[in-house]
Design an enzyme around this catalytic site. Structure first.
Site, short mmCIF file in Angstrom:
data_model
loop_
_atom_site.label_atom_id
_atom_site.label_comp_id
_atom_site.label_asym_id
_atom_site.label_seq_id
_atom_site.Cartn_x
_atom_site.Cartn_y
_atom_site.Cartn_z
N ASP A 424 0.85 -1.19 0.00
CA ASP A 424 0.00 0.00 0.00
C ASP A 424 0.89 1.25 0.00
O ASP A 424 2.10 1.15 0.18
CB ASP A 424 -0.89 -0.06 1.26
CG ASP A 424 -1.97 1.02 1.26
OD1 ASP A 424 -2.32 1.51 0.17
OD2 ASP A 424 -2.44 1.37 2.35
N GLU A 427 2.54 4.94 -4.12
CA GLU A 427 2.54 5.87 -5.29
C GLU A 427 3.89 6.56 -5.44
O GLU A 427 4.26 6.85 -6.57
CB GLU A 427 1.43 6.90 -5.13
CG GLU A 427 0.03 6.31 -5.21
CD GLU A 427 -0.31 5.44 -4.01
OE1 GLU A 427 0.23 5.73 -2.92
OE2 GLU A 427 -1.08 4.48 -4.15
N ASP A 513 -8.91 4.06 -2.06
CA ASP A 513 -9.87 4.51 -1.06
C ASP A 513 -11.11 5.14 -1.68
O ASP A 513 -11.33 6.35 -1.64
CB ASP A 513 -9.19 5.48 -0.09
CG ASP A 513 -8.06 4.80 0.66
OD1 ASP A 513 -7.99 3.56 0.63
OD2 ASP A 513 -7.26 5.52 1.28
C1 GLC Z 1 -4.69 3.41 2.88
C2 GLC Z 1 -5.22 2.23 2.08
C3 GLC Z 1 -6.30 1.54 2.88
C4 GLC Z 1 -5.76 1.11 4.23
C5 GLC Z 1 -5.20 2.32 4.98
C6 GLC Z 1 -4.52 1.93 6.27
O1 GLC Z 1 -5.66 4.37 3.02
O2 GLC Z 1 -5.66 2.60 0.82
O3 GLC Z 1 -6.78 0.42 2.16
O4 GLC Z 1 -6.75 0.51 4.99
O5 GLC Z 1 -4.25 2.98 4.17
O6 GLC Z 1 -3.49 1.03 6.03
#
Ligand code: GLC
Length: 822
Positions: A424, A427, A513
Site C-alpha cells: 500500500d 505511489e 480509497d
Molecule cells: C490506505 C489504504 C487503505 C488502508 C489504509 C490503512 O488508506 O488505501 O486500504 O486501509 O491505508 O493502512
C-alpha cells in the site's frame, strides 16, 4: 463583480505583458522536429535525421506493431523500460521510396508505415487492407522544448473514435474528450472525475467503426493525454521529460481489441495465474485490531456458513506501524493465530507499506541504512517523510540491491505462516510535513517525494520526476521476486495500490480509497473494465466503499456487483461501521451469503479464465465493446460487464430499484441464468432484480462449469462439478483444472476439458482425471420443448462422450459412453 478603474487596468495589462514576456523564452524553445533530411536503413526500419537535429527511429516490433522513437538530442537511451517484460523483439521491414517526398515501410503482414518527409515529418500507419490506423496531424507537428525536456505530439482523430484503458481512472468508460494525467497519486475519497489517481498506465485501445488499434506511450515521467477535449479533430499526448517512444498496435488483420491487448501484453507481460484461494471471498477492515478479533471474525464466517478464504491484517497488527513486526500487546502469538486460521481453511494477508520507520531501535531500519538502500535527497542525504509510523526512510525500489534487501524481509512472515501480502501507499503517498488536512496537498502532486530526489534507476540514475510512476510497481516487483525466491513452489498472492504498465506481472490491483456511495458503486465498472483492458487482469474495488458506511442495501448491491469481479474483498476505513456480510441483519445476511455462494459456485469458471489470461493476455473481466467491437450500442455500456466470453453480468447500481434495463450485445443470444429465458442479441429487456437477485446471463452455445457450494477453496476437491450448457447454438468452451497452487501446471500437471455443443447434444472431451474435481452432471438451460427449460443429467462417471438432451420428448436424456459410437 468588481471592475478595475483605468489606472489599475493598465497596471494589470503591464503585469500581464511582463508575464507574457517572461513566458516567451519557454514558448520560443518549443520547436518542431522538422523535415527528414536523411533516411538510414536498418533491418527493421529507418533512422531519420531531422532538420531540427532530432533523430527518429521507426521500426516494426512484430509485423503488426510499429515503434516510433524520437530523440531531440539525436541520442537514444539504451532500450530499457520497467514496463516491458523483456526487450522488444524486432521484425523485418521491407522499405521503399514512393517518391522523393515519401518513404514507406512494409512488414510481412502487409502493415505499412508511410513517412512524409517534408515540410515536417508526418507518420501514417495503415493495416494490411489499406485502412488508416493512425496518422500524425500535419497541422501539429511533434514539438520539443529542448531545454526543459518536455514534448508533445498529435494524431488525427474522428469524432466517433472512442478510447479505453489508461489504467486506473475515476473517469467515464470511454476516455474520448477527456484530459488525463499520468502521475500516481494517493487520492483518498477521490471524487468521480478526479484525475490523476493511484495508477497510471499510458496505454489505450482506440475503437472506430468496429475496428481497434492501440497505443502505448513508453514514458514513465509525468505525462498527459488530451483525447480530443481541446480539439475534437485530434488527440495529443506529451510528457515533462524522457523520450518520445511509443508503440502502435494495429490489431492485426482482424483489427480486434482482443488482438491489440494480446500484442500489448506480449510486450509488457501477462498476469500470472494466482493461487486458487486468492479467487475466494476476502474480508478486510482497517483494522481487525487484535488476534482475538480476527479469530472471532473467522469463527463467525464458519458458524454462519458464509464462504470465505482470506482475512486481512491492516496496519494495526504491527508494532508502531513498523513493517514486518507484530504488536506484542494485540497480536502476542501471531504464529498460533495463523495456525488456527489455517485449520479453519483461512489464509491471512498482511499489509506492507514502503515507509520504514526511522528508528535506531528498529533493526530493519538500521539494516536498510547499512545496506545503502534508501532513497536520497538531491543533496545526497537520506530522504525522510512522514507516513503512519512517523518519519520514515524509503527503499529505492529502482535498485536491484534494494529490491533484493526488501524481498528478503518477507522471510519472517512467511516462516510464521502469512499467506499473502498487500503493498500500500506506494505511489508513493506520504503525509504533508505540516499536516494531513489540506485538500490541495492531500489530493495534489506534492504528496509524494520531491521531484529531484535521487533514484538508482538500475544503472540509469535519475530523478524522482523520472521514476515516480514506477515506484509502486517496482515495490511490487521486489515483493513478488522475494516471494518467488523464498517459496519457489508457491504462487505469490500480492496486492498493490500503485503501479504502471506491466504491473500485472507482479500483483493484483485494487482501486484504493473509494467511498460508500451509489456513485462510487457505479464507478467500479468503468474503472475495473478499463484497468482490465490496460493489461491488468486481477482487479477489484473495496466492497461497500472504503470511506464511510454503506446502508444495508448499498452493501448488498455492491457485493452483488463485485461478486463476479476478479478480486473480491470487503474493506473499510478505521471509522466505518462493521462491514462483515452479517453486519446488516438476518435478511441481508441471507442474501449476502447467497451472493458469495454464487461466486464460489462459479469459481471453476473464473479460475479457467485466469489460466487463459496468463496465456493470452485477455482479462477475465471485459467491457462489452471489447468482445463486441462492431456493436455500437455496446461501446458505451458502462453498467454491465462480461466475465470471460460466456457470462454477462448486469448488477443493480442504483438505490431502491427492483428491476433494471439490460442490453444484450449483438451477435449472440443470451439465457437468463436463473430462469433460462432467452434474449436475442442487439435487444434490450427490463429484467426483474429484487434485492436478492443479480441479473446474470449465459451466452447461448457456451458451457459454464459450476461446483456445489463449499465454505472455502480448500473444500473444492470434494465438491462435484456440473457443466451448465446454454442450449441453442453450436459452440465450445474449455475448463482448466490443476492443483490450484504451485507451478506443476507449467509441467503438464493439469487437464483441460472441452465441451462442444451441436445439434446432437453436448460432446465431451474429458481427459483422464489425475486427482482433479470430478464432473458429476450436465445441466441444459434454455430448452424450449423438453420437459422443463432446465434438464439435469447425472453422469455416472467421466467416461461419457456425449449427452443428448432428448429434445421434444418426455423421456430422459441419453448418455453415450466413450468407446461407443453415437
Ligand atoms: C490506505 C489504504 C487503505 C488502508 C489504509 C490503512 O488508506 O488505501 O486500504 O486501509 O491505508 O493502512
Amino acid at each position: 463583480m468588481k471592475f478595475f478603474k483605468p489606472p489599475y487596468r493598465s497596471a494589470v495589462c503591464c503585469i500581464g505583458l511582463l508575464f507574457l514576456l517572461a513566458s516567451l523564452p519557454a514558448a520560443a524553445a518549443l520547436r518542431s522536429v522538422g523535415a527528414v533530411v536523411q533516411a538510414i536503413k536498418s533491418n527493421e526500419g529507418y533512422d531519420l535525421r531531422l532538420s531540427s537535429g532530432a533523430l527518429a527511429r521507426i521500426s516494426f516490433v512484430t509485423p503488426d506493431v510499429v515503434r516510433v522513437r524520437i530523440s531531440p538530442k539525436a541520442r537514444f537511451e539504451a532500450d530499457n523500460s520497467y514496463a516491458m517484460a523483456q526487450a522488444p523483439s524486432r521484425a523485418k521491414a521491407v522499405m521503399a521510396t514512393l517518391n522523393g517526398a515519401t518513404l514507406e515501410l512494409r512488414s510481412a503482414s502487409g502493415t505499412r508505415v508511410v513517412i512524409r518527409k517534408t515540410p515536417e515529418l508526418v507518420i501514417q500507419i495503415f493495416d494490411a487492407a489499406g485502412r488508416l490506423v493512425s496518422a500524425d496531424d500535419p497541422a501539429r507537428p511533434t514539438t520539443f522544448d529542448v531545454e526543459e525536456g518536455s514534448f508533445e505530439t498529435a494524431k488525427l482523430r474522428d469524432d466517433y473514435e472512442l478510447y479505453y484503458g489508461f489504467g486506473e481512472k475515476a473517469l467515464p468508460l470511454s476516455r474520448h474528450q477527456q484530459q488525463l494525467v499520468m502521475w500516481n497519486s494517493d487520492v483518498p475519497d477521490y471524487a468521480p472525475g478526479h484525475d490523476p489517481s493511484y495508477q497510471a498506465i499510458p496505454f489505450f485501445i482506440a475503437l472506430h467503426e468496429g475496428r481497434g488499434h492501440g497505443l502505448f506511450f513508453n514514458n514513465s515521467w509525468r505525462s498527459w493525454f488530451d483525447m480530443g477535449k481541446t480539439d475534437p479533430q485530434r488527440y495529443r499526448f506529451g510528457s515533462a521529460g524522457g523520450e518520445l517512444d511509443y508503440f502502435v498496435f494495429t490489431g492485426g488483420p482482424e483489427r480486434s481489441p482482443a488482438r491489440v491487448l494480446s500484442d500489448y501484453t506480449a510486450l509488457t507481460g501477462r498476469g500470472a495465474l494466482p493461487p486458487l484461494w486468492a479467487l475466494g471471498y476476502q474480508q478486510s477492515r482497517w483494522s481487525y485490531k487484535t488476534q482475538d478479533e480476527v479469530l472471532g471474525v473467522a469463527r463467525e464466517f464458519r458458524q454462519r456458513r458464509i464462504p470465505a478464504d482470506v482475512l486481512y491484517l491492516d496496519i494495526d497488527h504491527m508494532d508502531g506501524f513498523r513493517v514486518f513486526t507484530w504488536n506484542p500487546q494485540t497480536f502476542p502469538q501471531p504464529g498460533e493465530l495463523l495456525i488456527t486460521l489455517h485449520q479453519q481453511g483461512f489464509r491471512a494477508v498482511t499489509i506492507v507499506d514502503p515507509g520504514i520507520k526511522k528508528d535506531e531501535g528498529y533493526a530493519i531500519y538500521r539494516s536498510g541504512r547499512a545496506a545503502g538502500v534508501y532513497m536520497r535527497n538531491a543533496d545526497g542525504s537520506e530522504l525522510n517523510a512522514k507516513v503512519w509510523p512517523g518519519v520514515c526512510a524509503f527503499p529505492d525500489f529502482t535498485s536491484a540491491a534494494a529490491r533484493d534487501w526488501f524481498g528478503r524481509l518477507y522471510e519472517a512472515p512467511l516462516d510464521l505462516g502469512v499467506d499473502g501480502f498487500w503493498n500500500d501507499m506506494n505511489e508513493p503517498g506520504v503525509f504533508a510535513p505540516d499536516g494531513f488536512a489540506k485538500p490541495e496537498i492531500s489530493l495534489g502532486p506534492q504528496k509524494s517525494f520531491a521531484l529531484d530526489a535521487q533514484h538508482a534507476g538500475d544503472g540509469r540514475p535519475g530523478s524522482h520526476a523520472r521514476y515516480h510512476n514506477v515506484y509502486g510497481m517496482q515495490m511490487a516487483r521486489a515483493s513478488f521476486e522475494g516471494l518467488r525466491r523464498l517459496r519457489p513452489q508457491k504462487r505469490p498472492m500480492l496486492l498493490t495500490r500503485a503501479g504502471f504498465a506491466g504491473v500485472q506481472r507482479y500483483a493484483a490491483v485494487w482501486t484504493g480509497d473509494n467511498s460508500a456511495t451509489w456513485t462510487h458503486l457505479a464507478l467500479t465498472i468503468p474503472m475495473l473494465t478499463n484497468l482490465s483492458v490496460s493489461g491488468v487482469p486481477f482487479v477489484g474495488a473495496d466492497v461497500g466503499g472504503f470511506m464511510g458506511s454503506p446502508s444495508a442495501e448499498l452493501y448488498t448491491r455492491w457485493l452483488q456487483a463485485a461478486a463476479l469481479t476478479p478480486y473480491l474483498r470487503t474493506h473499510s476505513s478505521d471509522v466505518s461501521a462493521p462491514r462483515e456480510p452479517w453486519a446488516f441483519g438476518p435478511e441481508h445476511e441471507r442474501i449476502n451469503r447467497q451472493i458469495i455462494e454464487l461466486r464460489y459456485r462459479l469459481l471453476p469458471y473464473l479460475y479457467s479464465l485466469f489460466e487463459a489470461s496468463e496465456r493470452t493476455g485477455l482479462p477475465p473481466m471485459r467491457p462489452l465493446w471489447f468482445a463486441y467491437p462492431g456493436d455500437t450500442q455496446a461501446s458505451l455500456v458502462d453498467d454491465q460487464f462480461l466475465l470471460g466470453a460466456d457470462l454477462l453480468v448486469a448488477p443493480v447500481l442504483h438505490e431502491g430499484r427492483s428491476e433494471r434495463l439490460v442490453y444484450f450485445p449483438k451477435g449472440d443470444a443470451w439465457l437468463d441464468w436463473d430462469s433460462g429465458q432467452r434474449h436475442e442479441g442487439g435487444s434490450f429487456a427490463t429484467i426483474p432484480a429484487p434485492l436478492e437477485r443479480l441479473p446474470l446471463f449465459v451466452r447461448v452455445g457456451a458451457t459454464v462449469p459450476t461446483q456445489a457450494p463449499v465454505q472455502h477453496t480448500g473444500e473444492m476437491l470434494q465438491s462435484a462439478l456440473t457443466l451448465n450448457v446454454a442450449w441453442g447454438a453450436a459452440g465450445s468452451s474449455d475448463m482448466f483444472q490443476d492443483a490450484g497452487e504451485g507451478y506443476g501446471y507449467r509441467q503438464g500437471a493439469s487437464r483441460t476439458l472441452r465441451m462442444m455443443q451441436d445439434a446432437q447434444g453436448l460432446r465431451l472431451d474429458i481427459p483422464p482425471n489425475a486427482g482433479f474435481q470430478r464432473v458429476a452432471a450436465v445441466e441444459f438451460l434454455g430448452l424450449e420443448s423438453a420437459p422443463a427449460r432446465r434438464l439435469r443429467v447425472a453422469l455416472p462417471d467421466e467416461g461419457v462422450k456425449q449427452v443428448r438432451p432428448a429434445l421434444g420428448q418426455q423421456r430422459p436424456a441419453s448418455l453415450v459412453p466413450a468407446g461407443v459410437s453415437p
